[in-house]
Enzyme design. Structure first.
Site, short mmCIF file in Angstrom:
data_model
loop_
_atom_site.label_atom_id
_atom_site.label_comp_id
_atom_site.label_asym_id
_atom_site.label_seq_id
_atom_site.Cartn_x
_atom_site.Cartn_y
_atom_site.Cartn_z
N HIS A 144 0.84 -1.20 0.00
CA HIS A 144 0.00 0.00 0.00
C HIS A 144 0.88 1.25 0.00
N ASP A 156 6.81 21.01 -26.92
CA ASP A 156 6.74 19.69 -26.29
C ASP A 156 7.76 19.67 -25.17
N TRP A 177 7.12 0.13 3.96
CA TRP A 177 7.64 0.83 2.78
C TRP A 177 9.01 1.43 3.09
N SER A 208 13.29 5.45 -13.80
CA SER A 208 12.20 6.19 -14.42
C SER A 208 12.08 7.60 -13.85
N SER A 209 12.14 7.69 -12.52
CA SER A 209 11.99 9.01 -11.91
C SER A 209 13.11 9.95 -12.29
N HIS A 252 13.20 11.78 3.32
CA HIS A 252 12.57 13.05 3.66
C HIS A 252 12.38 13.95 2.45
N GLU A 257 11.93 13.05 -0.37
CA GLU A 257 10.84 12.38 -1.08
C GLU A 257 9.47 12.91 -0.64
N TYR A 286 8.73 15.82 0.30
CA TYR A 286 8.49 17.12 -0.33
C TYR A 286 8.28 16.97 -1.82
N SER A 318 -1.29 27.07 -6.04
CA SER A 318 -0.90 28.45 -6.34
C SER A 318 -1.43 28.91 -7.69
N HIS A 339 14.86 13.14 11.64
CA HIS A 339 13.69 13.28 12.53
C HIS A 339 12.79 12.04 12.45
N HIS A 340 13.08 11.16 11.51
CA HIS A 340 12.35 9.88 11.49
C HIS A 340 13.01 8.87 12.42
N THR A 376 7.13 27.07 5.08
CA THR A 376 5.82 26.51 4.77
C THR A 376 4.73 27.45 5.23
N LYS A 425 4.05 30.12 2.81
CA LYS A 425 3.19 29.72 1.70
C LYS A 425 1.72 29.76 2.10
N ARG A 463 1.66 1.50 15.07
CA ARG A 463 1.28 1.27 13.69
C ARG A 463 1.76 -0.10 13.25
C1 HEA Z 1 0.04 9.03 -1.06
C2 HEA Z 1 0.06 8.11 -0.27
C3 HEA Z 1 -1.06 7.44 0.45
C4 HEA Z 1 -2.43 7.47 0.23
C5 HEA Z 1 -3.21 8.21 -0.82
C6 HEA Z 1 -3.01 6.62 1.23
C7 HEA Z 1 -4.38 6.36 1.34
C8 HEA Z 1 -4.96 5.61 2.36
N1 HEA Z 1 -4.29 4.96 3.37
FE1 HEA Z 1 -2.29 4.85 3.60
N2 HEA Z 1 -0.28 4.77 3.86
C9 HEA Z 1 0.67 5.40 3.10
C10 HEA Z 1 0.43 6.28 2.06
C11 HEA Z 1 -0.83 6.57 1.56
N3 HEA Z 1 -2.02 6.08 2.03
C12 HEA Z 1 1.99 5.06 3.55
C13 HEA Z 1 3.30 5.57 2.98
C14 HEA Z 1 1.81 4.19 4.63
C15 HEA Z 1 2.89 3.54 5.48
C16 HEA Z 1 3.10 2.14 5.05
C17 HEA Z 1 4.00 1.45 6.02
O1 HEA Z 1 3.71 1.43 7.21
O2 HEA Z 1 5.04 0.96 5.56
C18 HEA Z 1 0.38 4.03 4.80
C19 HEA Z 1 -0.20 3.25 5.80
C20 HEA Z 1 -1.56 3.18 6.03
C21 HEA Z 1 -2.14 2.59 7.19
C22 HEA Z 1 -1.39 2.05 8.38
C23 HEA Z 1 -1.09 0.62 8.28
C24 HEA Z 1 -0.41 0.19 9.52
O3 HEA Z 1 0.48 0.90 10.00
O4 HEA Z 1 -0.77 -0.86 10.03
C25 HEA Z 1 -3.50 2.69 7.05
C26 HEA Z 1 -4.48 2.19 8.04
O5 HEA Z 1 -5.55 2.56 8.07
C27 HEA Z 1 -3.76 3.36 5.81
C28 HEA Z 1 -5.00 3.64 5.31
C29 HEA Z 1 -5.23 4.38 4.16
C30 HEA Z 1 -6.54 4.66 3.64
C31 HEA Z 1 -7.84 4.19 4.23
C32 HEA Z 1 -6.36 5.42 2.51
C33 HEA Z 1 -7.43 5.94 1.62
O6 HEA Z 1 -7.20 7.28 1.34
C34 HEA Z 1 -7.50 5.13 0.38
C35 HEA Z 1 -8.67 5.51 -0.39
C36 HEA Z 1 -8.96 4.50 -1.47
C37 HEA Z 1 -8.96 4.77 -2.74
C38 HEA Z 1 -8.67 6.11 -3.22
C39 HEA Z 1 -9.19 3.74 -3.76
C40 HEA Z 1 -10.61 3.47 -3.91
C41 HEA Z 1 -10.79 2.13 -4.48
C42 HEA Z 1 -11.99 1.67 -4.81
C43 HEA Z 1 -13.22 2.45 -4.61
C44 HEA Z 1 -12.08 0.34 -5.37
C45 HEA Z 1 -12.56 -0.56 -4.34
C46 HEA Z 1 -12.85 -1.82 -4.91
C47 HEA Z 1 -12.76 -2.96 -4.27
C48 HEA Z 1 -12.05 -3.11 -2.99
C49 HEA Z 1 -13.44 -4.13 -4.85
N4 HEA Z 1 -2.56 3.64 5.21
C1 HEA Z 2 3.73 15.09 1.72
C2 HEA Z 2 4.35 14.55 2.64
C3 HEA Z 2 4.80 15.16 3.93
C4 HEA Z 2 4.97 16.47 4.31
C5 HEA Z 2 4.73 17.73 3.51
C6 HEA Z 2 5.46 16.44 5.67
C7 HEA Z 2 5.75 17.58 6.39
C8 HEA Z 2 6.34 17.58 7.65
N1 HEA Z 2 6.62 16.45 8.40
FE1 HEA Z 2 6.18 14.54 7.92
N2 HEA Z 2 6.00 12.62 7.31
C9 HEA Z 2 5.55 12.17 6.10
C10 HEA Z 2 5.14 12.96 5.05
C11 HEA Z 2 5.18 14.35 5.06
N3 HEA Z 2 5.56 15.14 6.10
C12 HEA Z 2 5.53 10.74 6.05
C13 HEA Z 2 5.08 9.89 4.87
C14 HEA Z 2 5.99 10.30 7.29
C15 HEA Z 2 6.11 8.88 7.82
C16 HEA Z 2 7.09 8.03 7.16
C17 HEA Z 2 7.04 6.66 7.76
O1 HEA Z 2 7.61 6.48 8.86
O2 HEA Z 2 6.42 5.74 7.16
C18 HEA Z 2 6.30 11.52 8.05
C19 HEA Z 2 6.84 11.49 9.33
C20 HEA Z 2 7.29 12.61 9.99
C21 HEA Z 2 8.07 12.57 11.19
C22 HEA Z 2 8.57 11.30 11.89
C23 HEA Z 2 7.60 10.80 12.85
C24 HEA Z 2 7.99 9.53 13.45
O3 HEA Z 2 8.10 8.53 12.75
O4 HEA Z 2 8.22 9.54 14.66
C25 HEA Z 2 8.31 13.87 11.56
C26 HEA Z 2 9.09 14.28 12.74
O5 HEA Z 2 9.61 15.31 12.83
C27 HEA Z 2 7.67 14.72 10.56
C28 HEA Z 2 7.70 16.11 10.56
C29 HEA Z 2 7.22 16.89 9.53
C30 HEA Z 2 7.32 18.35 9.53
C31 HEA Z 2 7.90 19.21 10.61
C32 HEA Z 2 6.77 18.76 8.34
C33 HEA Z 2 6.67 20.19 7.86
O6 HEA Z 2 7.06 20.30 6.52
C34 HEA Z 2 5.30 20.75 8.04
C35 HEA Z 2 5.29 22.24 7.88
C36 HEA Z 2 3.91 22.84 7.88
C37 HEA Z 2 3.34 23.51 8.88
C38 HEA Z 2 4.01 23.68 10.18
C39 HEA Z 2 1.96 24.07 8.76
C40 HEA Z 2 1.84 25.44 8.18
C41 HEA Z 2 2.62 26.49 8.90
C42 HEA Z 2 2.07 27.52 9.55
C43 HEA Z 2 0.61 27.75 9.58
C44 HEA Z 2 3.01 28.51 10.18
C45 HEA Z 2 2.96 28.60 11.64
C46 HEA Z 2 3.38 27.33 12.29
C47 HEA Z 2 4.19 27.24 13.36
C48 HEA Z 2 4.90 28.38 13.96
C49 HEA Z 2 4.37 25.89 13.99
N4 HEA Z 2 7.05 13.92 9.62
CU LIG Z 3 10.50 13.70 7.16
#
Ligand code: HEA
Ligand code: HEA
Ligand SMILES: [Cu+2]
Ligand code: CUA
Lengths: 528, 295, 372
Positions: free
Chosen positions: A79, A108, A144, A172-173, A256, A258, A260, A271, A305-306, A331, A334, A453
C-alpha cells in the site's frame, strides 16, 4: 483523455497523433505521455486503495478475522509503496507533462523519447513489484521503509525482485526529472524569465532537482541491501563493522526529500488555482519562490527526525530537531500567502477551488502535527504510533491527492475540450472531504492513546475509533468511484468548454484553443 | 534562447519501449540469477533471461543511437536541441554524483561512527559490551564477529597498482582534453591519436583493476564477505570500475564515429558528453584513491 | 447523504459488540517525571497548534465569507507587502523558539542515564523480550500469553487482550532504572507509554534509556518497530512494586531456578516428556513452525518430516540449542531449561506423524550446558 485533441489539429507542419495502439506505445507527444501517466496513476490509486481497504477491513474489529499477519504486513508495505511511487509521483509527472510545455510556451518536452521511456518503465516496474506477492514466501513485508535487517537477512526470498523493481522506478523518476528540468531551463518562450514562470513550473523545477538528487541515493541503499543479501557484505550488520542504523540514515536521506517531492507540485497547483478563483494575482510571488527553495534546501538536513528513537548521539538529536522545526517557517509563508491571495479577492467556489481550500486547511493540520512530531522528546511517545499515520495521511491525502484532483478539474476543460459536471464534482469533493476526515482524524486519538502502527490486531481500548476509521475509509474510497464517473461522463457527453472556462485564469495555457492542439506551441509565443 | 529553427520533435519511436522492456528483462534475469545462486538452485533460467535482456539492450542501443546519429547527421537538430542534450547530460552526471555520494557517505559513517562505537569509543561505545574482544582499526582486519566475517590478511597497498592507476586515469583525462582541442582545431589525425591513447589508458586501468581484485581475493582474503572494509572497498571501487567500463564503451563509440567522420569542429556533442563523463569518473577516482586507499 | 446515514446506522449497530473499549483521546500523563514533562510539552504544543489554526483558518473563513463574488465583492489590488511577509516570518520564528526551550530541556533530561540504581539489559527476539538483571543472577524471557482462541475470535477477549505476558518485568518504584537495549535479530522498540520510554533495540548495538517510576502499578506497552509477522504480538508488561516487594520477588526467582535445576536430575519418562514438550512447543516454537508442525515455508521450515527432526538426535539438539545464526531461528539453549529442551525435542521427533521413537533426557541437555 486527449482523444479529442486530434480533431481540431489543423496545423499544417505538425503531424497529428498516429493511428492505433502505436500512438501510445511509441509516443513522443507530451500530452499522450501525460495522459498515460495520469491513467496509470489512477489505476495505481485504486490498487493501492484496495489494499488500504484490506488493511481497514482487518482492523475493523480486534482479533484476526480476514487475513494472516504475514499478509497484513505485505499489504501495508505494498500500500505504502504503490501509493507513493505508483499513484502520487506518476500523477505529478503526468501533470508536468501536460502542463509545463503549455505553461512556458514550448512545443513539447525537451527530450520526448526519453519521456516515453520513463513512462514505459513504470508498468514493468510495478508488474515486477506486484508479482512478488505471488512468489513463495510472499512479497515484501517489511514496511515501505524496509529497514534492515528485517529486509535483508530476515526478508522473504522475493526481496531481490523488490530491489530491482525499486531500481527501475528510480531510473524512471530520474529520467522524468531530467526531462522536466531541461524543459524548464531550455524551452521557455522568449521573454518567459524565471521570475515570470507560473508557480506550478517553479515547484516542479525544484521537485525535479530533489528527484535527481535523492533517487540515486535510494538506488544506492537498495544496492547495498542486495549485496548484504547475496554477497554477505556487512553494511547493515554489526558483526562485520556495519550498522543497521546506517540503513536508516541513507534511506531517510532519500526519504525526507521524497515527502516534499510528493507535496511541492501540489503547492504549485494550488498556487495556480487560488488566484484564478479569487480573481486576483498570487500574493507574494517572489516570497513563494524563495519559500520553495528554502523548503528544498532544508529538506536535505532534517532526515533523522524519522529516527529520534534509534538512539542517536545527543547533538544529532538536537540538530535534527531544530532544523526540522525551521521548515515550518517557509511553509507558513506559503500558507499565509495563499490566504492573503483569497483575502479581498472576489471568490467563487468551483470544484478546483474547493479542493484547494480543502488542501490549505487539511494540509495545515497535517503540517502542525508534523511540528509536534519534530519535538524529539515528545516524538519518543508519538514515534511509530497511529499519530504518525494520521500526520502523514493528512499531508498526503488532502495534500498530494487533493492537489491532483484540483489540477485535474482545473485543466480538464483545456485537455478534453469538454466541461465536467459541476454538481457531481462537488459531490465528489464533499463526500471525499467528510470521508477523509472520518478516516484520518480519529487516528490522532488512537495514536495518542498508544496504538502502534503496522499491527494487524490491537488491544481492546482502541476498538471504537478503529471502527470509525474503517467506515471513513470505505466512504472515502468509494467516493473515488464518483471521480471516475465524472471523468467518463465528461469525455462522453460533457458540454463543450470555452477557450477560457475560468473567468480569472491567467497564463499561456489558456491562450491555446480548447481542446489544446496536439503540439502546444509550434512557434513560441512572446511573453512581454 | 530560441532560434529561428523549429524545435525538433522526434518521430514516434519504438526504441523507448524496447528499452523499457529490455531493462525489465535484464533486471528480472539478474534477480532470478541471484535468487537461484543464493538458494543453491542449479537452474540456468536466470542466466538465460539476463543474457536475453543484455542482447535486447545492445539491440536497443544500436537502434536508438543509430537513429539519433542519423537525425543529427541529417541536420534536423537545432542549436536549442543540442543545449537540451547538454543540460540533460549534465543533470545525469549530477545524479551519478549523488549515487557515489551515498557510498562515500557510508564509508564516512562506518569509519567515524559505527566501527569506533563497536570498539567502545564515542557516544555509543557501550556497544562494546556485546563485542568485548573487538578493537577498532582502519583498515579493519579483525571484525567484531570473526566467526561470521572472516579476516583479511592485508589490504591493497595504495602505492603500487592504485598509484599507477591514478596516473593512468589522470593522464587519460589530459589526453582526452588534447583530443578535444585537436578536434576543435580540425586536426583529425591528431584527434585520432589522442583518442587511441586515452582508450588504451582506460583499458589498461581496467585490466589492472581486475588484476588487483584477483590479488585481493586469492592472496589477501580481502573479499566482499570479510567485513565492512571489504564491503566498502569493493562497493566503491567496483562501482567506479563499472563506470570506467561504461566510459570506455562510450569512448570506443566516439572513436568509431570519429573514424567515420561524424564530428565537425563545432558540432560534436557525443564527444563532449563522453568527455564529461570521463572526467567525472576521473574525479571520483581521485576521491577514491585518497579516501579508500590512502587514508 | 443517504449513504452517510446508512453508514452511521451500521456503525451504531456494531458499537455494542465491542466490550472494554474506551474513547481515550489524549496521551496519558504517565507515572514518571519524564512522562509528565513530556505530557506537559505535548499539551503546550497542542495548544499552540490549535491557536495557530484558529487564527489562520479564522482569517481564511472570514474572507471566504465576505470576499465572495456572489456577494458582489470586487477583487482588490493587494498582492505584495514586504511588511506582512516579514511579520509572518518573524512571528512563527518566535513561536518556535518558545517551544524549543522546554523541548531541549526535556531532551537533555532523557539522555541523562548516569548514576542508576538498577541496570537491566533488555533484548528483543522475534517475538518476545528477554530481561537480564545485571549484577543479579536473573535472566528470563517474557512471552505473550493471550490464548490463540481469543485472537481467532473463538472465545471472548479478556480485558488485557494482547497486553499480557507470562513473566512481567518487575522493578521497584522510586529507583533510577537504567535500560540497556539490544536485539538478537531484527530491530524492535521497547515502549511503555506510561513511562514515556521508547527506544529501539538494535542488533549488535546497545541503546540506553532510563526511568524512575513514581507509583506502584502494572504498566503495559507494545513493541513499536515492525519486526516481522508477530510484531503485533510482543507486548511488554512492567510491574512496579515497592522496594520490599522487589526484594521478596528477587528471592523467589532465585529459589525457582534451583527447583528447575533439580527437575532435570529427575527421571523423565517418554510420556511425561511428550506432554511437557507439547506445552513448550506451543509456547515457544508454534509462532514460526505452527501448531501443526507445518511451518510457513519457505521462510519457516516444517518440522513435520524435517530431515533434522528425523535425523540424528545430536544434530537436532544442536539446531535447537544454538539456533541458526542469521535466521529467525534463535538458539534456545539460554532461553529454555534443560527439561524444556529435552521435552520439546522429544515432542518434535514424535508428533504429527514424525515417528522416530527416541527420546532425549534432560541430563543430556545438562551435559551440553555444562560445556561439552
Ligand atoms: C500518497 C500516499 C497514500 C495514500 C493516498 C493513502 C491512502 C490511504 N491509506 Fe495509507 N499509507 C501510506 C500512504 C498513503 N495512504 C503510507 C506511505 C503508509 C505507510 C506504510 C507502512 O507502514 O510501511 C500508509 C499506511 C496506512 C495505514 C497504516 C497501516 C499500519 O500501519 O498498520 C492505514 C491504516 O488505516 C492506511 C489507510 C489508508 C486509507 C484508508 C487510505 C485511503 O485514502 C485510500 C482511499 C482508497 C482509494 C482512493 C481507492 C478506492 C478504491 C476503490 C473504490 C475500489 C474498491 C474496490 C474494491 C475493494 C473491490 N494507510
Ligand atoms: C507530503 C508529505 C509530507 C509532508 C509535507 C510532511 C511535512 C512535515 N513532516 Fe512529515 N512525514 C511524512 C510525510 C510528510 N511530512 C511521512 C510519509 C511520514 C512517515 C514516514 C514513515 O515512517 O512511514 C512523516 C513522518 C514525519 C516525522 C517522523 C515521525 C515519526 O516517525 O516519529 C516527523 C518528525 O519530525 C515529521 C515532521 C514533519 C514536519 C515538521 C513537516 C513540515 O514540513 C510541516 C510544515 C507545515 C506547517 C508547520 C503548517 C503550516 C505552517 C504555519 C501555519 C506557520 C505557523 C506554524 C508554526 C509556527 C508551527 N514527519
Ligand atoms: Cu520527514
Ligand atoms: Cu518486535 Cu515489533
Amino acid at each position: 483523455m486527449s482523444t479529442q485533441a486530434a480533431d481540431i489539429d489543423h496545423g499544417d507542419h505538425d503531424h497529428g497523433p498516429a493511428k492505433g495502439i502505436t500512438r501510445w506505445l511509441y509516443s513522443t507527444n507530451h500530452k499522450d505521455i501525460g495522459t498515460m501517466y495520469l491513467i496509470f496513476s489512477l489505476v495505481m490509486l485504486f490498487i493501492g486503495g484496495s489494499m488500504a481497504f484490506v488493511i481497514r477491513a482487518e482492523l475493523f474489529q480486534p482479533g484476526l478475522q480476514l487475513i494472516e499477519p504475514e499478509f497484513f504486513n505485505q499489504m501495508i508495505t505494498m500500500h505504502g509503496l504503490i501509493m507513493v511511487f505508483g499513484a502520487v509521483m506518476p500523477a505529478f509527472v503526468g501533470l508536468a507533462n501536460w502542463m509545463i510545455p503549455m505553461m512556458i510556451g514550448a512545443p513539447d518536452m525537451a527530450l520526448p523519447r526519453l519521456n516515453n521511456l520513463s513512462f514505459w518503465i513504470l508498468p514493468f516496474a510495478f508488474a515486477l513489484m506486484m508479482s512478488t506477492l505471488f512468489m513463495d514466501g510472499g512479497g515484501p513485508n517489511f514496511g515501505w521503509t524496509f529497514y534492515a535487517p528485517l529486509s535483508t537477512t530476515y526478508a522473504p526470498p522475493s526481496v531481490t525482485f523488490f530491489i530491482f523493481a525499486i531500481h527501475l522506478l528510480g531510473a524512471s523518476s530520474i529520467m522524468g526529472a531530467i526531462n522536466v528540468i531541461v524543459t524548464i531551463m531550455n524551452m521557455r518562450a522568449p521573454g518567459m524569465t524565471y521570475f515570470k514562470m507560473p508557480m506550478f513550473c517553479w515547484t516542479w523545477l525544484i521537485t525535479a532537482f530533489l528527484l535527481i538528487a535523492v533517487m540515486p541515493v535510494l538506488a544506492g541503499v537498495v544496492t547495498m541491501m542486495l549485496m548484504d543479501i547475496h554477497f554477505a557484505t556487512a553494511f547493515f550488520d554489526a558483526g562485520g563493522g556495519g550498522d543497521p542504523v546506517l540503513f536508516q540514515h541513507v534511506f531517510w536521506f532519500f526519504g525526507h526529500p521524497e515527502v516534499y517531492i510528493m507535496i511541492l507540485p501540489s503547492f504549485g497547483v494550488v498556487s495556480q488555482v487560488i488566484p484564478t478563483f479569487s480573481r486576483k494575482k498570487l500574493f507574494g510571488y517572489h516570497s513563494m519562490v524563495y519559500a520553495i527553495i528554502a523548503i528544498a534546501v532544508l529538506s536535505f538536513v532534517v532526515w533523522a527526525h524519522h529516527m529520534f528513537t534509534v538512539g542517536m548521539p545527543f547533538v544529532g538529536e538536537l540538530f535534527f530537531m531544530y532544523t526540522t522545526m525551521l521548515i515550518a517557517i517557509p511553509t507558513g509563508v506559503k500558507i499565509f500567502n495563499w490566504i492573503s491571495t483569497m483575502f479581498r479577492g472576489s471568490m467563487t467556489f468551483e470544484t478546483p477551488m474547493l479542493y484547494s481550500i480543502g488542501f490549505v486547511v487539511l494540509f495545515t493540520i497535517g503540517g502542525l502535527s508534523g511540528i509536534m512530531l519534530a519535538l524529539a522528546p515528545v516524538d519518543m511517545v508519538y514515534q511509530d504510533t497511529y499519530f504518525v499515520v494520521a500526520h502523514f495521511h493528512y499531508v498526503l491525502v488532502p495534500g498530494a491527492i487533493f492537489g491532483i484532483f484540483a489540477a485535474v478539474y482545473y485543466w480538464l476543460p483545456k485537455w478534453t475540450g469538454k466541461m465536467y459536471d459541476e454538481g457531481l464534482a462537488k459531490l465528489h469533493f464533499w463526500v471525499s472531504f467528510i470521508g477523509l476526515n472520518l478516516t484520518f482524524f480519529p487516528m490522532h486519538f488512537v495514536g495518542l492513546a498508544g496504538m502502534p502502527r503496522r499491527i494487524p490486531d490491537y488491544p481492546l481500548q482502541f476498538a471504537d475509533f478503529n471502527m470509525i476509521v474503517s467506515i471513513g475509509a470505505f466512504m472515502f474510497g468509494t467516493s473515488q468511484l464518483i471521480f471516475v464517473y465524472v471523468l467518463i461522463k465528461t469525455l462522453r457527453k460533457g458540454e463543450p468548454a470555452e477557450q477560457l472556462p475560468w473567468e480569472g485564469a491567467e497564463g499561456l495555457e489558456w491562450t491555446l484553443p480548447t481542446p489544446a492542439p496536439y503540439h502546444s506551441f509550434p512557434t513560441p509565443p512572446t511573453v512581454e | 534562447m530560441s532560434t529561428e529553427q523549429q524545435y525538433y520533435i522526434p518521430e514516434p519511436s519504438k526504441w523507448p519501449l524496447v528499452a523499457a522492456a529490455s531493462m525489465f528483462v535484464t533486471l528480472t534475469g539478474l534477480g532470478l540469477l541471484l535468487f537461484n545462486m543464493t538458494a543453491g538452485n542449479d537452474s540456468m533460467s536466470g542466466q538465460l533471461m539476463f543474457g536475453l535482456g543484455l542482447v535486447g539492450m545492445a539491440y536497443m542501443f544500436f537502434g536508438w543511437f543509430g537513429k539519433v546519429i542519423e537525425e543529427s547527421m541529417g541536420g534536423l537538430y537545432s542549436n536549442q536541441l543540442s543545449v537540451s542534450f547538454r543540460k540533460g547530460m549534465s543533470w545525469f552526471i549530477f545524479s551519478e554524483v549523488m549515487f557515489f555520494a551515498a557510498f562515500f557517505g557510508v564509508l564516512f559513517y562506518v569509519r567515524l561512527f559505527s566501527v569506533p562505537w563497536l570498539s567502545g569509543e564515542g557516544a555509543k561505545g557501550i556497544a562494546h559490551m556485546l563485542w568485548p574482544d573487538f578493537s577498532a582499526t582502519w583498515p579493519l582486519l579483525t571484525n567484531p564477529s570473526p566467526e561470521q566475517f572472516g579476516s583479511p590478511k592485508a589490504v591493497i597497498d595504495p602505492w603500487h597498482i592504485p598509484l599507477i592507476n591514478t596516473f593512468l586515469l589522470v593522464t587519460s583525462s589530459v589526453t582526452l582534453t588534447l583530443a578535444h582541442h585537436a578536434l576543435k582545431a580540425g586536426k583529425r589525425s591528431l584527434t585520432k591519436i589522442y583518442m587511441a591513447i586515452t582508450m588504451l589508458l582506460g583499458f589498461t586501468f581496467l585490466a589492472l583493476q581486475i588484476y588487483e581484485y584477483i590479488e585481493a581475493y586469492q592472496h589477501l582474503n580481502l573479499t566482499l564477505s570479510t567485513g565492512i572494509y571489504g564491503s566498502t572497498f569493493f562497493m566503491l571501487t567496483g562501482f567506479h570500475g563499472a563506470h570506467v567500463t561504461i566510459g570506455c564503451i562510450m569512448l570506443t563509440t566516439v572513436f568509431i564515429r570519429i573514424l567515420k567522420g561524424h564530428f565537425t569542429a563545432d558540432d560534436h556533442f557525443a564527444f563532449e558528453a563522453s568527455a564529461w563523463y570521463w572526467h567525472f569518473v576521473d574525479v571520483v577516482w581521485l576521491m577514491l584513491f585518497m579516501l579508500v586507499y590512502v587514508f | 447523504m443517504f449513504k452517510k446515514v446508512a453508514v452511521f446506522g451500521l456503525f451504531l449497530a456494531l458499537v455494542p459488540t465491542v466490550a472494554f473499549s474506551d474513547w481515550q483521546l489524549n496521551l496519558n500523563r504517565g507515572v514518571t517525571d519524564t512522562s509528565i514533562a513530556v505530557y506537559d510539552l505535548h499539551m503546550l504544543v497542542l495548544y499552540i497548534c490549535v491557536a495557530i489554526s484558529v487564527v489562520v483558518f479564522g482569517v481564511m473563513f472570514w474572507s471566504i465569507y465576505h470576499h465572495r463574488k456572489s456577494k458582489g465583492f470586487e477583487s482588490h489590488e493587494f498582492h505584495d507587502s514586504t511588511a506582512l511577509e516579514i511579520l509572518w516570518t518573524i512571528v512563527p520564528t518566535i513561536i518556535l523558539i518558545v517551544i524549543l526551550f522546554p523541548a531541549t530541556k526535556a531532551l537533555i533530561n532523557s539522555y541523562d542515564t548516569e548514576e542508576s540504581d538498577i541496570d537491566i539489559q533488555i533484548t528483543g527476539y522475534q517475538w518476545k523480550w528477554r530481561y537480564k538483571y545485571i549484577g543479579e543472577d536473573l535472566d528470563f524471557f517474557s512471552v505473550l500469553t493471550t490464548p490463540t482462541d481469543e485472537i481467532r475470535n473463538k472465545s471472548e477477549k479478556n480485558e488485557n487482550y494482547l497486553l499480557e505476558v507470562d513473566k512481567p518485568l518487575v522493578v521497584p518504584i522510586n529507583k533510577k532504572i537504567r535500560f540497556l537495549l539490544t536485539s538478537n535479530d531484527v530491530i524492535h522498540a521497547w515502549w511503555v507509554p506510561d513511562l514515556a520510554v521508547k527506544k529501539d533495540a538494535i542488533p549488535g548495538f546497545i541503546n540506553e534509556d532510563w526511568t524512575r517510576i513514581n507509583e506502584v502499578g502494572i504498566y503495559r506497552g507494545q513493541c513499536a518497530e515492525l519486526c516481522g509477522k508477530d510484531h503485533g504480538f510482543m507486548p511488554i508488561v512492567v510491574k512496579a512494586v515497592t522496594q520490599e516487594d522487589y526484594v521478596i520477588w528477587l528471592a523467589e526467582q532465585k529459589a525457582l531456578k534451583e527447583i528447575e535445576a533439580a527437575a532435570s536430575q529427575a527421571d523423565w519418562s517418554m510420556e511425561a516428556l511428550l506432554v511437557k514438550g507439547e506445552g513448550v512447543y506451543i509456547k515457544n516454537c508454534a509462532a514460526c513452525h505452527q501448531p501443526n508442525g507445518m511451518g510457513i515455508p519457505p521462510v519457516f521450515p516444517a518440522i513435520k518430516g524435517s530431515p533434522i527432526a528425523l535425523g540424528p538426535i545430536g544434530t537436532h539438539l544442536a539446531t535447537v540449542f544454538e539456533g541458526r545464526p542469521g535466521t529467525a531461528m534463535a538458539g534456545f539453549g539460554e532461553q529454555l531449561s534443560s527439561v524444556d529442551i529435552a521435552a520439546v525435542i522429544t515432542y518434535q521427533r514424535n508428533a504429527w506423524g514424525n515417528e522416530v521413537g527416541d527420546m532425549l533426557s534432560p541430563t543430556d541437555v545438562d551435559k551440553l550446558k555444562g560445556g561439552e
